[in-house]
Design an enzyme around this catalytic site. Structure first.
Site, PDB file in Angstrom:
ATOM      1  N   CYS A  37     -28.960 -31.835  -8.323  1.00 47.68           N
ATOM      2  CA  CYS A  37     -29.427 -30.536  -7.847  1.00 47.68           C
ATOM      3  C   CYS A  37     -29.763 -30.677  -6.365  1.00 47.68           C
ATOM      4  O   CYS A  37     -30.616 -31.500  -6.000  1.00 47.68           O
ATOM      5  CB  CYS A  37     -30.670 -30.134  -8.639  1.00 47.68           C
ATOM      6  SG  CYS A  37     -31.470 -28.647  -8.032  1.00 47.68           S
ATOM      7  N   CYS A  78     -24.683 -26.361  -4.098  1.00 47.74           N
ATOM      8  CA  CYS A  78     -25.514 -26.147  -5.283  1.00 47.74           C
ATOM      9  C   CYS A  78     -24.590 -26.565  -6.407  1.00 47.74           C
ATOM     10  O   CYS A  78     -23.423 -26.140  -6.452  1.00 47.74           O
ATOM     11  CB  CYS A  78     -25.905 -24.679  -5.423  1.00 47.74           C
ATOM     12  SG  CYS A  78     -26.550 -24.261  -7.058  1.00 47.74           S
TER      13      CYS A  78
HETATM   14  N1  DGL Z   1     -28.152 -26.544  -9.249  1.00 45.28           N
HETATM   15  C1  DGL Z   1     -29.156 -26.375  -8.254  1.00 45.28           C
HETATM   16  C2  DGL Z   1     -28.691 -26.952  -6.910  1.00 45.28           C
HETATM   17  O1  DGL Z   1     -27.812 -27.798  -6.853  1.00 45.28           O
HETATM   18  C3  DGL Z   1     -29.826 -25.077  -7.999  1.00 45.28           C
HETATM   19  C4  DGL Z   1     -29.891 -23.911  -8.876  1.00 45.28           C
HETATM   20  C5  DGL Z   1     -31.266 -23.257  -8.833  1.00 45.28           C
HETATM   21  O2  DGL Z   1     -31.539 -22.427  -7.948  1.00 45.28           O
HETATM   22  O3  DGL Z   1     -32.060 -23.651  -9.684  1.00 45.28           O
HETATM   23  O4  DGL Z   1     -29.210 -26.614  -5.889  1.00 45.28           O
END
Ligand code: DGL
Length: 271
Positions: free
Chosen positions: A76, A190
């Site tokens: 993330c 993301c």
């Molecule tokens: N998957 C997350 C990232 O890589 C973010 C998604 C969220 O906003 O929770 O930033």
């Protein structure tokens, strides 16, 4: 390198980290994977920094105690660009993070105009801005903080209809024209966004290179843990959600990703 099969904890706010998980499984098919989605707090992109770092460090501490991983992958960007220093200061085991692929974008952009597509949290981070200063000072970089794209990717994974217009509205600011030059690279910063890649490609106003950092993250894990010794049987993958068991409609998708079991409570040790 460790002699037995490693335990790898893969963490995200939701399903986005699956894009990273899939690549790591190719590097270490023998590992035992524990994937944890902090969906009780989704989306991370909108959280104030101080509260989010507190939540992530507390949660990861409990997950390490429960699952004793050999390596933690923070799949993330929103969490990695904020919490990695605090996590590394507290724990001795290796952490692999996911941060905007600014260096790769600068290397690949011929027009010298590229965009970083991320959550509002990631584009606001000092970490992201310093990457641009170090690796892309000669480029025209557009930071696009999307408020809805991660949630649209979650809906898509749940089999819900996601309208083209909704996706296009989120990606349109990435496409910039300056006289004879225009954006030629977009980083998917993301981990949710690669889940929508075919839709992004189809809706793009003009063709660009989309950078999904997942293969590079998997290579990093491979370097840290070593490659799987030949002949070792495949490992296992389990998944847990902090908001509790998800809707059963998600079960076929999770099975397709290779998860054999759903953890009733990811904060408890899995047997
Ligand atoms: N998957 C997350 C990232 O890589 C973010 C998604 C969220 O906003 O929770 O930033």
């Amino acid at each position: 390198m460790i002699a037995r099969s490693p335990v790898i904890l893969v963490f995200d706010s939701g399903l986005g980290g699956l894009t990273v998980f899939t690549e790591i499984v190719k590097a270490r098919p023998d590992a035992r994977f524990v994937y944890v989605a902090d969906d009780a707090a989704f989306p991370y992109g909108a959280w104030p920094e101080a509260e989010l770092v507190e939540r992530i460090t507390a949660l990861i501490g409990r997950l390490i105690a429960a699952h004793a991983p050999d390596c933690v992958v923070i799949a993330c960007n929103t969490a990695s660009t904020l919490a990695l220093p605090a996590l590394r200061a507290r724990h001795t085991l290796p952490f692999v993070g996911t941060v905007p692929a600014v260096k790769t974008a600068a290397e690949r952009s011929a027009s010298r105009i590229f965009s970083v597509l991320a959550t509002p949290g990631t584009v606001a981070r000092d970490y992201t801005r310093s990457l641009i200063g170090i690796f892309a000072s000669d480029c025209d970089v557009t930071l696009v903080g999307s408020t809805r794209l991660a949630a649209l990717a979650e809906s898509h994974m749940r089999g819900e209809t996601v309208a083209d217009d909704a996706i296009l509205a989120e990606i349109a600011p990435c496409f910039v024209e300056r006289e004879a030059r225009r954006t030629d690279v977009i980083t998917l910063s993301c981990t949710h966004y690669p889940l929508l890649l075919p839709r992004l490609q189809a809706l793009a106003p003009w063709p660009v290179t989309w950078i999904d950092p997942a293969p590079a993250i998997a290579r990093r894990v491979g370097h840290l843990l070593g490659q799987a010794p030949s002949g070792r049987p495949d490992g296992e993958a389990v998944i847990g959600f902090t908001a509790g068991a998800p809707n059963t409609a998600l079960a076929p998708m999770l099975e397709a990703f290779g998860f054999e079991r759903l953890l009733a409570d990811p904060l408890e040790a899995a047997e």
